[in-house]
Design an enzyme around this catalytic site. Structure first.
Site, PDB file in Angstrom:
ATOM      1  CG  ASP A 112      -1.786  -1.121   1.387  1.00  0.00           C
ATOM      2  OD1 ASP A 112      -2.109  -1.728   0.361  1.00  0.00           O
ATOM      3  OD2 ASP A 112      -2.171  -1.426   2.537  1.00  0.00           O
TER       4      ASP A 112
HETATM    5  N1  URA Z   1      -0.961  -5.765   4.349  1.00  0.00           N
HETATM    6  C1  URA Z   1      -1.517  -4.545   4.234  1.00  0.00           C
HETATM    7  O1  URA Z   1      -2.560  -4.259   4.812  1.00  0.00           O
HETATM    8  N2  URA Z   1      -0.881  -3.641   3.462  1.00  0.00           N
HETATM    9  C2  URA Z   1       0.268  -3.891   2.822  1.00  0.00           C
HETATM   10  O2  URA Z   1       0.803  -3.004   2.142  1.00  0.00           O
HETATM   11  C3  URA Z   1       0.840  -5.159   2.959  1.00  0.00           C
HETATM   12  C4  URA Z   1       0.200  -6.082   3.735  1.00  0.00           C
END
Ligand code: URA
Length: 253
Positions: A112
């Protein structure tokens, strides 16, 4: 003075060119698919000098241009960067962090925008497909900062597993690093990589994530890599990842 021959084992050279793993290159040799200066070679362990020897696979000459070789890098993604190759909103792209390379290197999977940490990027489509395939469940370790105090009861609930809209999720390992009334830090290892999985698992327990960092993928860590910088993966590391996929009959069908 005659130039010294730069000898390298044929299967290693094939693997270094990014064609396949060393082990699979050995199979290609035994299967009679590899040519050396016009002749098919099936014997293992032959040494070649890529500067002078002509090596072919299925009749096609192997490229000697190192720029075309398959390469994979390990990046420490800072927050604020997106893992897509383009962004309609013109946000910073992780590929900007390794701009200037000749190869068209793309992130394997996603993190993310607000997650930092370890991200592999490659121009090796086959390796990317294998690493992202749900069958090969590499361990992923996260450091998670949540708002509020994370109590032992919360940890027990997390370890039992939580129900998400796309099915149950249970960590391989979960522990509390610090728990304070304002914020707590957890370490969690999961094998899956479902969309926003860590955030959703925390939300299912009533916690909002303040910061999330991926600190390990399989045996790869962020050691020696500063935030926003990267290093090439070594051939031995890629080979080890490939071997892990082969162990336990995880071979691609
Ligand atoms: N889990 C999440 O919620 N976000 C990420 O970027 C990676 C794993």
């Amino acid at each position: 003075m005659a130039q010294e021959k730069e000898n390298i084992r044929l299967q290693k050279y094939i693997a270094d060119c990014g064609v396949t793993s060393r082990r699979r290159a050995e199979t290609m040799i035994s299967d009679g698919r590899v040519g050396l200066n016009g002749d098919i070679v099936t014997r293992q362990g032959i040494k070649v000098d890529p500067k002078v020897d002509q090596i072919t696979i299925d009749g096609k000459r192997l490229s000697l241009d190192p720029g075309l070789a398959k390469k994979t890098l390990l990046l420490y993604k800072p927050i604020g960067y997106v893992t897509t190759m383009d962004d309609p909103q013109s946000r910073p792209l992780v590929k900007d962090l390794y701009s200037g390379l000749k190869e068209r290197i793309f992130p394997i999977g996603r993190l993310d925008i607000n997650t930092s940490g370890l991200l592999l990027c490659t121009n090796d489509g086959e390796l990317a497909n294998l690493l992202m395939h749900p069958r090969y469940k590499f361990e992923k370790e996260y450091h998670i900062t949540v708002a509020g105090s994370f109590a032992k009861g919360d940890l027990a609930a997390l370890r039992r597993g939580v129900e998400l809209e796309d099915g149950p999720a249970r960590p391989l390992k979960a522990e509390i690093k610090h728990s304070h009334s304002r914020q707590s830090v957890l370490l969690m290892v999961i094998r899956e990589g479902r969309n926003r999985q860590v955030r959703r698992m925390m939300m299912a327990l009533g916690f909002s994530v303040v910061a999330l960092r991926r600190t390990r993928l399989a045996f790869l860590t962020l050691d020696g890599v500063k935030k926003g910088s990267w290093r090439w993966l070594q051939t031995a590391e890629i080979e080890r990842l490939r071997q892990m996929m082969e162990v336990g009959n995880l071979k691609k069908r």
